[in-house]
Design a protein around this motif. Structure first.
Motif, PDB file in Angstrom:
ATOM      1  N   UNK A  17       0.951 -13.190 -24.985  1.00 59.75           N
ATOM      2  CA  UNK A  17       0.937 -14.256 -23.975  1.00 59.75           C
ATOM      3  C   UNK A  17       1.430 -15.529 -24.638  1.00 59.75           C
ATOM      4  N   UNK A  18       2.313 -16.252 -23.972  1.00 57.59           N
ATOM      5  CA  UNK A  18       2.719 -17.560 -24.478  1.00 57.59           C
ATOM      6  C   UNK A  18       2.605 -18.598 -23.369  1.00 57.59           C
ATOM      7  N   UNK A  19       2.616 -19.862 -23.784  1.00 59.78           N
ATOM      8  CA  UNK A  19       2.588 -20.959 -22.821  1.00 59.78           C
ATOM      9  C   UNK A  19       3.691 -21.934 -23.180  1.00 59.78           C
ATOM     10  N   UNK A  20       4.226 -22.559 -22.161  1.00 61.48           N
ATOM     11  CA  UNK A  20       5.273 -23.556 -22.363  1.00 61.48           C
ATOM     12  C   UNK A  20       4.770 -24.906 -21.869  1.00 61.48           C
ATOM     13  N   UNK A  21       5.336 -25.963 -22.467  1.00 62.01           N
ATOM     14  CA  UNK A  21       4.968 -27.313 -22.045  1.00 62.01           C
ATOM     15  C   UNK A  21       6.218 -28.134 -21.841  1.00 62.01           C
ATOM     16  N   UNK A  22       6.056 -29.232 -21.092  1.00 59.81           N
ATOM     17  CA  UNK A  22       7.198 -30.105 -20.807  1.00 59.81           C
ATOM     18  C   UNK A  22       6.956 -31.454 -21.475  1.00 59.81           C
ATOM     19  N   UNK A  23       7.951 -31.925 -22.233  1.00 61.97           N
ATOM     20  CA  UNK A  23       7.827 -33.251 -22.852  1.00 61.97           C
ATOM     21  C   UNK A  23       8.064 -34.315 -21.774  1.00 61.97           C
ATOM     22  N   UNK A  24       7.774 -35.553 -22.122  1.00 63.14           N
ATOM     23  CA  UNK A  24       8.001 -36.647 -21.166  1.00 63.14           C
ATOM     24  C   UNK A  24       9.474 -36.739 -20.774  1.00 63.14           C
ATOM     25  N   UNK A  25      10.365 -36.231 -21.658  1.00 60.45           N
ATOM     26  CA  UNK A  25      11.803 -36.223 -21.332  1.00 60.45           C
ATOM     27  C   UNK A  25      12.200 -35.038 -20.451  1.00 60.45           C
ATOM     28  N   UNK A  26      11.234 -34.218 -20.087  1.00 59.42           N
ATOM     29  CA  UNK A  26      11.525 -33.096 -19.189  1.00 59.42           C
ATOM     30  C   UNK A  26      12.038 -31.850 -19.902  1.00 59.42           C
ATOM     31  N   UNK A  27      11.917 -31.823 -21.242  1.00 59.46           N
ATOM     32  CA  UNK A  27      12.385 -30.644 -21.984  1.00 59.46           C
ATOM     33  C   UNK A  27      11.238 -29.634 -22.078  1.00 59.46           C
ATOM     34  N   UNK A  28      11.548 -28.371 -21.781  1.00 56.79           N
ATOM     35  CA  UNK A  28      10.526 -27.326 -21.863  1.00 56.79           C
ATOM     36  C   UNK A  28      10.551 -26.712 -23.256  1.00 56.79           C
ATOM     37  N   UNK A  29       9.391 -26.710 -23.914  1.00 59.24           N
ATOM     38  CA  UNK A  29       9.283 -26.145 -25.269  1.00 59.24           C
ATOM     39  C   UNK A  29       8.129 -25.153 -25.320  1.00 59.24           C
ATOM     40  N   UNK A  30       8.222 -24.239 -26.262  1.00 56.06           N
ATOM     41  CA  UNK A  30       7.120 -23.302 -26.494  1.00 56.06           C
ATOM     42  C   UNK A  30       5.937 -24.097 -27.040  1.00 56.06           C
ATOM     43  N   UNK A  31       4.739 -23.864 -26.490  1.00 56.63           N
ATOM     44  CA  UNK A  31       3.563 -24.632 -26.925  1.00 56.63           C
ATOM     45  C   UNK A  31       2.397 -23.678 -27.212  1.00 56.63           C
ATOM     46  N   UNK A  32       1.173 -24.186 -27.212  1.00 57.79           N
ATOM     47  CA  UNK A  32      -0.035 -23.385 -27.440  1.00 57.79           C
ATOM     48  C   UNK A  32       0.037 -22.684 -28.796  1.00 57.79           C
ATOM     49  N   UNK A  33      -0.332 -21.407 -28.878  1.00 52.26           N
ATOM     50  CA  UNK A  33      -0.388 -20.696 -30.160  1.00 52.26           C
ATOM     51  C   UNK A  33       0.133 -19.276 -30.015  1.00 52.26           C
ATOM     52  N   UNK A  34       0.494 -18.693 -31.145  1.00 52.48           N
ATOM     53  CA  UNK A  34       0.808 -17.250 -31.182  1.00 52.48           C
ATOM     54  C   UNK A  34       0.027 -16.698 -32.363  1.00 52.48           C
ATOM     55  N   UNK A  35      -0.934 -15.830 -32.074  1.00 53.01           N
ATOM     56  CA  UNK A  35      -1.866 -15.353 -33.104  1.00 53.01           C
ATOM     57  C   UNK A  35      -2.441 -14.012 -32.643  1.00 53.01           C
ATOM     58  N   UNK A  36      -3.302 -13.398 -33.446  1.00 51.80           N
ATOM     59  CA  UNK A  36      -3.922 -12.142 -32.972  1.00 51.80           C
ATOM     60  C   UNK A  36      -4.845 -12.353 -31.761  1.00 51.80           C
ATOM     61  N   UNK A  37      -5.122 -13.623 -31.413  1.00 52.28           N
ATOM     62  CA  UNK A  37      -5.849 -13.898 -30.166  1.00 52.28           C
ATOM     63  C   UNK A  37      -4.950 -13.678 -28.960  1.00 52.28           C
ATOM     64  N   UNK A  38      -3.661 -13.858 -29.141  1.00 50.57           N
ATOM     65  CA  UNK A  38      -2.742 -13.886 -27.994  1.00 50.57           C
ATOM     66  C   UNK A  38      -1.701 -12.761 -28.012  1.00 50.57           C
ATOM     67  N   UNK A  39      -1.736 -11.944 -29.077  1.00 44.99           N
ATOM     68  CA  UNK A  39      -0.808 -10.801 -29.179  1.00 44.99           C
ATOM     69  C   UNK A  39      -1.624  -9.527 -29.355  1.00 44.99           C
ATOM     70  N   UNK A  40      -1.096  -8.418 -28.891  1.00 41.92           N
ATOM     71  CA  UNK A  40      -1.647  -7.126 -29.324  1.00 41.92           C
ATOM     72  C   UNK A  40      -0.723  -6.575 -30.396  1.00 41.92           C
TER      73      UNK A  40
END
Ligand code: UDP
Length: 234
Positions: A175-198
């Motif tokens: 599972x991943x999450x994306x975020x938007x900067x104030x300039x409107x650019x979408x970037x990968x955010x949150x975390x990638x770890x054994x909590x979020x991957x199988x």
């Protein structure tokens, strides 16, 4: 200690003296089943921050735009300020978890093509699965943004699959999450770890992820440490 701007299940977000930067602090909490199961594991935050930073650096080097600025210490990372899109983006390479429960499919079937899924991040409704039309109708993202999310996510999947394979781990889903900067650019955010991957061992299919906690089949800290050790020894 300053009050966090936001506190989630496993992390806290703090303001900094720069208006466009946040500090994310990793806690030792683990939850499963939308908070139904909750425990603390000493050192989990350090392991997840360490693992996630290595992965975000790898993705940045491969051309994926992320929120990461720098790792501050073993529990904290400095990131670009973003507004998280209320979408959990999931990719499945091998069947597991909610996919099997929802569709009555056996665990462990290798899919011919990766499956791209989105859930609406809304705890009150149990993060329901939605399609592109739902996301656009609910104004969670525009059609163009969703097309971008799909393309970027499939690139991330290819990079992560290759990365974990070097450590003898199969990337089952994540599972991943994306975020938007104030300039409107979408970037990968949150975390990638054994909590979020199988992650399963290539030879034995042993589970090296949060399923050891969800299913009470192993020691979470020893499992996450083993993932990090593999990542550091190859
Ligand atoms: N996942 C996550 N957070 C969530 C839900 C899922 O990180 O709130 C991850 C999970 O660890 C797995 C993938 O997304 O790697 C797919 O999860 P699934 O939909 O099978 O849900 P689960 O079985 O975890 O409820």
């Amino acid at each position: 200690m300053a009050q966090p701007l936001y506190e989630g299940k496993a992390k806290q977000v703090f303001a900094t003296d720069k208006s466009d930067e946040y500090i994310i602090h990793y806690k030792d909490d683990a939850t499963a089943g939308n908070g139904a199961k909750h425990d603390q594991f000493a050192g989990k935050g350090v392991l997840n921050n360490t693992i996630s930073c290595i992965i975000f650096e790898m993705l940045e080097a491969a051309g994926i735009k992320t929120h990461m600025i720098e790792k501050v210490n073993e529990r904290d990372i400095r990131v670009k300020k973003v507004t998280i899109l209320p979408l959990e983006v999931i990719v499945r390479n091998i069947t597991a978890g909610s996919f099997c429960k929802r569709l009555g499919v056996e665990e462990g079937i290798v899919l011919d093509e990766p499956i791209f899924e989105m859930s609406y991040k809304n705890d009150d409704y149990g993060d329901p699965l939605i399609n592109d039309d739902h996301a656009v109708a609910l104004k969670l993202a525009t059609r163009d943004e969703i097309n971008f999310l799909r393309e970027e996510t499939l690139k991330i999947n290819a990079l992560l699959k290759e990365f974990f394979l070097k450590f003898n781990l199969k990337l089952v889903d994540f599972k991943i999450e994306f975020g938007k900067t104030d300039d409107g650019i979408i970037v990968l955010a949150d975390e990638i770890s054994p909590d979020t991957c199988r992650l399963w061992d290539v030879e034995t299919n042993q589970k090296y992820d949060k399923d050891v906690f969800r299913q009470d089949i192993g020691d979470l800290i020893e499992t996450y440490k083993a993932v990090l050790e593999r990542m550091q020894t190859k």
